[in-house]
Motif scaffolding. Structure first.
Motif, PDB file in Angstrom:
ATOM      1  N   PHE A 241      90.412  66.262  37.614  1.00  0.00           N
ATOM      2  CA  PHE A 241      91.514  65.673  37.472  1.00  0.00           C
ATOM      3  C   PHE A 241      92.256  65.616  38.889  1.00  0.00           C
ATOM      4  O   PHE A 241      92.491  66.369  39.476  1.00  0.00           O
ATOM      5  CB  PHE A 241      92.621  67.002  36.650  1.00  0.00           C
ATOM      6  N   GLY A 242      92.272  64.226  39.182  1.00  0.00           N
ATOM      7  CA  GLY A 242      92.520  63.919  40.456  1.00  0.00           C
ATOM      8  C   GLY A 242      93.816  63.080  40.710  1.00  0.00           C
ATOM      9  O   GLY A 242      94.010  62.248  39.914  1.00  0.00           O
ATOM     10  N   GLU A 243      94.499  63.471  41.587  1.00  0.00           N
ATOM     11  CA  GLU A 243      95.776  62.677  42.120  1.00  0.00           C
ATOM     12  C   GLU A 243      95.314  62.145  43.371  1.00  0.00           C
ATOM     13  O   GLU A 243      95.050  62.985  44.225  1.00  0.00           O
ATOM     14  CB  GLU A 243      97.070  63.628  42.236  1.00  0.00           C
ATOM     15  N   VAL A 420     102.236  52.376  35.598  1.00  0.00           N
ATOM     16  CA  VAL A 420     102.635  53.822  36.392  1.00  0.00           C
ATOM     17  C   VAL A 420     102.888  54.786  34.978  1.00  0.00           C
ATOM     18  O   VAL A 420     102.739  54.586  33.969  1.00  0.00           O
ATOM     19  CB  VAL A 420     104.089  53.312  37.030  1.00  0.00           C
ATOM     20  N   GLY A 421     103.120  56.177  35.592  1.00  0.00           N
ATOM     21  CA  GLY A 421     103.384  57.306  34.777  1.00  0.00           C
ATOM     22  C   GLY A 421     104.615  57.663  34.750  1.00  0.00           C
ATOM     23  O   GLY A 421     104.997  58.368  33.798  1.00  0.00           O
ATOM     24  N   ARG A 422     105.900  56.942  35.586  1.00  0.00           N
ATOM     25  CA  ARG A 422     107.049  57.401  35.387  1.00  0.00           C
ATOM     26  C   ARG A 422     107.910  56.193  35.971  1.00  0.00           C
ATOM     27  O   ARG A 422     107.503  55.596  37.107  1.00  0.00           O
ATOM     28  CB  ARG A 422     107.321  58.705  36.507  1.00  0.00           C
ATOM     29  N   GLY A 441     101.748  61.540  36.796  1.00  0.00           N
ATOM     30  CA  GLY A 441     100.247  60.971  36.789  1.00  0.00           C
ATOM     31  C   GLY A 441     100.518  59.424  36.519  1.00  0.00           C
ATOM     32  O   GLY A 441     101.513  58.851  36.818  1.00  0.00           O
ATOM     33  N   GLY A 442      99.237  58.800  36.507  1.00  0.00           N
ATOM     34  CA  GLY A 442      99.391  57.216  36.538  1.00  0.00           C
ATOM     35  C   GLY A 442      98.095  56.729  36.237  1.00  0.00           C
ATOM     36  O   GLY A 442      96.891  57.255  36.463  1.00  0.00           O
ATOM     37  N   PRO A 443      97.904  55.544  36.048  1.00  0.00           N
ATOM     38  CA  PRO A 443      96.631  54.932  35.892  1.00  0.00           C
ATOM     39  C   PRO A 443      95.776  54.915  37.374  1.00  0.00           C
ATOM     40  O   PRO A 443      96.474  54.883  38.076  1.00  0.00           O
ATOM     41  CB  PRO A 443      96.775  53.529  35.380  1.00  0.00           C
ATOM     42  N   TRP A 444      94.439  54.975  37.278  1.00  0.00           N
ATOM     43  CA  TRP A 444      93.657  54.898  38.515  1.00  0.00           C
ATOM     44  C   TRP A 444      94.215  53.570  39.394  1.00  0.00           C
ATOM     45  O   TRP A 444      94.355  52.631  38.969  1.00  0.00           O
ATOM     46  CB  TRP A 444      92.082  54.747  37.910  1.00  0.00           C
ATOM     47  N   PRO A 445      94.455  54.034  40.573  1.00  0.00           N
ATOM     48  CA  PRO A 445      93.695  55.085  41.373  1.00  0.00           C
ATOM     49  C   PRO A 445      94.882  56.257  41.456  1.00  0.00           C
ATOM     50  O   PRO A 445      94.798  57.199  42.305  1.00  0.00           O
ATOM     51  CB  PRO A 445      93.634  54.586  42.838  1.00  0.00           C
ATOM     52  N   ALA A 446      96.164  56.131  41.134  1.00  0.00           N
ATOM     53  CA  ALA A 446      97.157  57.251  41.005  1.00  0.00           C
ATOM     54  C   ALA A 446      96.487  58.373  40.627  1.00  0.00           C
ATOM     55  O   ALA A 446      96.608  59.382  41.283  1.00  0.00           O
ATOM     56  CB  ALA A 446      98.440  56.872  40.067  1.00  0.00           C
ATOM     57  N   THR A 447      96.036  58.392  39.153  1.00  0.00           N
ATOM     58  CA  THR A 447      95.029  59.791  39.008  1.00  0.00           C
ATOM     59  C   THR A 447      93.998  59.035  37.930  1.00  0.00           C
ATOM     60  O   THR A 447      94.138  57.899  37.722  1.00  0.00           O
ATOM     61  CB  THR A 447      96.069  60.638  38.098  1.00  0.00           C
ATOM     62  N   ASN A 448      93.208  59.787  37.592  1.00  0.00           N
ATOM     63  CA  ASN A 448      92.090  59.719  36.626  1.00  0.00           C
ATOM     64  C   ASN A 448      92.167  59.990  35.436  1.00  0.00           C
ATOM     65  O   ASN A 448      91.395  60.199  34.588  1.00  0.00           O
ATOM     66  CB  ASN A 448      90.903  59.881  37.340  1.00  0.00           C
ATOM     67  N   THR A 449      93.408  60.328  34.925  1.00  0.00           N
ATOM     68  CA  THR A 449      93.707  60.936  33.619  1.00  0.00           C
ATOM     69  C   THR A 449      95.109  60.671  33.157  1.00  0.00           C
ATOM     70  O   THR A 449      96.024  60.199  33.617  1.00  0.00           O
ATOM     71  CB  THR A 449      93.715  62.571  34.117  1.00  0.00           C
ATOM     72  N   GLN A 450      95.067  60.750  31.770  1.00  0.00           N
ATOM     73  CA  GLN A 450      96.052  60.421  31.208  1.00  0.00           C
ATOM     74  C   GLN A 450      97.061  61.735  31.142  1.00  0.00           C
ATOM     75  O   GLN A 450      98.482  61.603  30.696  1.00  0.00           O
ATOM     76  CB  GLN A 450      95.920  60.410  29.626  1.00  0.00           C
ATOM     77  N   HIS A 451      96.771  62.862  31.578  1.00  0.00           N
ATOM     78  CA  HIS A 451      97.587  64.106  31.784  1.00  0.00           C
ATOM     79  C   HIS A 451      98.430  64.389  33.260  1.00  0.00           C
ATOM     80  O   HIS A 451      98.214  63.376  33.897  1.00  0.00           O
ATOM     81  CB  HIS A 451      96.700  65.351  31.336  1.00  0.00           C
ATOM     82  N   THR A 452      99.201  65.283  32.985  1.00  0.00           N
ATOM     83  CA  THR A 452     100.028  65.257  34.245  1.00  0.00           C
ATOM     84  C   THR A 452      99.483  66.464  35.022  1.00  0.00           C
ATOM     85  O   THR A 452      99.069  67.420  34.816  1.00  0.00           O
ATOM     86  CB  THR A 452     101.550  65.503  33.695  1.00  0.00           C
ATOM     87  N   SER A 453     100.073  66.441  36.304  1.00  0.00           N
ATOM     88  CA  SER A 453      99.592  67.637  37.170  1.00  0.00           C
ATOM     89  C   SER A 453     101.181  68.528  37.479  1.00  0.00           C
ATOM     90  O   SER A 453     101.057  69.634  38.350  1.00  0.00           O
ATOM     91  CB  SER A 453      99.213  67.277  38.471  1.00  0.00           C
ATOM     92  N   VAL A 454     102.195  68.044  36.869  1.00  0.00           N
ATOM     93  CA  VAL A 454     103.519  68.740  37.216  1.00  0.00           C
ATOM     94  C   VAL A 454     104.100  68.888  35.784  1.00  0.00           C
ATOM     95  O   VAL A 454     104.129  67.817  34.783  1.00  0.00           O
ATOM     96  CB  VAL A 454     104.369  67.999  38.079  1.00  0.00           C
ATOM     97  N   GLY A 455     104.727  69.946  35.436  1.00  0.00           N
ATOM     98  CA  GLY A 455     105.390  70.199  34.158  1.00  0.00           C
ATOM     99  C   GLY A 455     104.623  70.850  33.226  1.00  0.00           C
ATOM    100  O   GLY A 455     103.493  71.057  33.475  1.00  0.00           O
ATOM    101  N   VAL A 456     105.263  71.175  32.145  1.00  0.00           N
ATOM    102  CA  VAL A 456     104.516  72.177  30.937  1.00  0.00           C
ATOM    103  C   VAL A 456     103.197  71.556  30.728  1.00  0.00           C
ATOM    104  O   VAL A 456     102.276  72.169  30.495  1.00  0.00           O
ATOM    105  CB  VAL A 456     105.389  72.705  30.058  1.00  0.00           C
ATOM    106  N   THR A 457     103.114  70.422  30.552  1.00  0.00           N
ATOM    107  CA  THR A 457     101.966  69.727  29.748  1.00  0.00           C
ATOM    108  C   THR A 457     100.517  69.709  30.756  1.00  0.00           C
ATOM    109  O   THR A 457      99.631  69.489  30.369  1.00  0.00           O
ATOM    110  CB  THR A 457     102.184  68.431  29.019  1.00  0.00           C
ATOM    111  N   ALA A 458     100.936  70.145  32.062  1.00  0.00           N
ATOM    112  CA  ALA A 458      99.831  70.047  33.110  1.00  0.00           C
ATOM    113  C   ALA A 458      98.928  71.395  32.416  1.00  0.00           C
ATOM    114  O   ALA A 458      97.850  71.115  32.837  1.00  0.00           O
ATOM    115  CB  ALA A 458     100.382  70.709  34.450  1.00  0.00           C
TER     116      ALA A 458
END
Length: 498
Positions: A241-243, A420-422, A441-458
């Motif tokens: 899970f990379g940003e 984008v993710g937001r 989060g966001g599409p590559w290269p922002a992140t490589n995942t559909q999940h978030t690194s901030v907030g509860v659903t992290a």
């Protein structure tokens, strides 16, 4: 021994810390595996209490932690105080989520006759992945480092964590880890629940270690690719899970520029220069109408008058100058304000560049980590469409518009939504709220995942689904037994909230 450098002065001094040797890593990950098994046996109430105890432990060490970060990051004390408050808040928010239990996605399908014949009893919920490797980030010594969101969300999900300390702030990492470890020990947490390693080689070995079940990383795209390559060479690849990189385009419509150009200029300048432009959500590219000379002039004046701010380390300082030169030489951008180095350390003043929308190519859209912005001037709003297509997907996009722009705002939203993710409206992307609804989060290269690194659903990154079929009651988690357990569950297709 490891060294630490004060970016305000450039002075490097030795520390008492040493890189983690290869023979030291296996005991750390083995202890994490043992702790993971123990965490599985602890209740959610116990884990929520642990998270709140860790938050209290950070608060108790606040002065020492901020003092250490000041000397290793050059970030201002108010910013560091706020960031540490955010870190403590994250632990407490995840504790609330653990108490709530909704994150488990618990489902019970009782045995029943179905159109396809008798159906077995099936029960499903999310369970921890296992030991998680967390890489600290240079630009957030608290919120995205040892005591940051990856650590907090992995622990909240029920996983032990082994942290790779960032080389730019080793002493801050050590003090942060010690604060967590003392609080965890006092609470009665398993001994190997938290571990830490130092040094680049140790970080690579950590990702390759067969006990590690997932990796959380915030950093450069180049380093992220290196870690991905290590994961691909593992016998059992694991989630990464990379940003990694983001330019966060900001669009100002002609109506918005005419109605509140002065306010937009002030807000945009503060956003791209805050924390010396070293924020992953910094608006690096701003689309402005050709008529918005007043916005450009205001920001140019502010940039010329601004003092130098320290960057986090020598590598970022050198890289910023190299990228700025590439944007000019290869991307065709024009320099409106050239940056100047400060008198000491790794400090630099803001830089402002400009290019016509019709001339924008991918060569001018590279992320510049630091106080630099590229203005993209358009003659007609239709030029924005093609120009946006040259910009890599990002964490955020921002749209400044007026009420009469309803159709244009909707069209711009449709254009940026897949990229984008937001999406931010009439605001600025810097400053990421820690909340239940936030997505970072966001599409590559922002992140490589559909999940978030901030907030509860992290938390969802560090969980996996598991189903129990026709299981004896004794082996079921409490949340999947037939008695009321106080968590949201879908029972025989019906969502029940208790």
């Amino acid at each position: 021994m490891l060294t630490t450098t004060d970016p305000r002065t450039g002075v490097t001094v030795p520390t008492a810390l040493a890189p983690t040797a290869p023979e030291e890593l296996s005991p750390i990950t083995a202890a994490a595996a043992v702790a993971g098994a123990e965490l599985q046996r602890r209740s959610r109430a116990w884990r929520a209490g642990l998270l709140r105890a860790l938050a209290d432990g950070l608060e108790a060490e606040r002065d020492g932690l901020v003092e250490a970060a000041l000397a290793e990051t050059g970030l201002a004390a108010p910013r560091l105080q706020t960031e540490l408050t955010r870190s403590a808040f994250q632990f407490r928010l995840f504790a609330d989520a653990v108490d709530d239990g909704g994150y488990l996605e618990a489902v019970i399908d009782h045995a029943a006759d179905t159109p396809m014949g008798p159906g077995p009893d099936v029960r499903r919920m999310l369970v921890p992945l296992g030991p998680v490797a967390v890489f600290g980030s240079s630009n957030f010594p608290f919120a995205f480092s040892v005591v940051g969101g990856d650590t907090a969300s992995a622990l909240a999900a029920g996983n032990p964590v082994v942290i790779k300390a960032h080389s730019s702030h080793p002493l801050t990492s050590e003090r942060s880890f010690t604060a967590l470890r003392h609080a965890a020990d006092a609470y009665g947490a398993p001994e190997g629940m938290l571990g830490i390693v130092y040094g680049q080689s140790a970080g690579a070995a950590l990702v390759a270690d067969p006990i590690i079940a997932a990796v959380g990383f915030t950093g450069s795209l180049s380093t992220g690719r290196i870690l991905l390559d290590i994961i691909e060479r593992r016998e059992r690849p694991i989630p990464f899970f990379g940003e990694l990189a983001s330019v966060n385009p900001l669009i100002v419509t002609p109506a918005a520029a005419a109605a509140r150009g002065s306010a937009i200029a002030e807000g945009l300048f503060a956003s791209f220069t805050g924390s010396a432009g070293q924020l992953c959500t910094k608006p690096g590219i701003a689309f402005l109408p050709a008529s918005a000379d007043d916005i450009v002039a205001t920001i140019v004046d502010r940039a010329r008058d601004a003092g130098a701010q320290p960057l986090l380390n020598a590598r970022i300082h050198a890289s910023l100058d190299e990228i700025r030169q590439r944007l000019v030489d290869e991307g065709g951008a024009r320099v409106l304000v050239a940056p100047h180095a400060g008198d000491e350390g790794f400090s630099v003043t803001p830089a402002v560049l400009e290019i016509a929308a019709v001339d924008l190519t991918a060569a001018a859209t590279e992320e510049a980590f630091g106080p630099l912005i590229l203005f993209v001037r358009y003659d007609d709003v239709t030029q924005i469409d093609a120009a946006l297509a040259t910009i890599p997907p990002s964490l955020t996009a921002t749209i400044h518009s007026e009420s009469e722009d309803a159709a244009l705002t909707a069209r711009l939203t449709d254009i940026v939504m897949p990229r984008v993710g937001r999406i931010v409206y009439n605001g600025y992307p810097t400053g990421v709220r820690v909340s239940w609804g936030m997505h970072h989060g966001g599409p590559w290269p922002a992140t490589n995942t559909q999940h978030t690194s901030v907030g509860v659903t992290a938390m969802r990154r560090f969980l996996r689904p598991l189903a129990w079929q026709d299981a004896p009651d004794a082996v079921l988690p409490d949340e999947l037994r037939d008695h009321a357990v106080g968590v949201p569950r879908r029972i025989d297709g019906v969502l029940r909230l208790g």
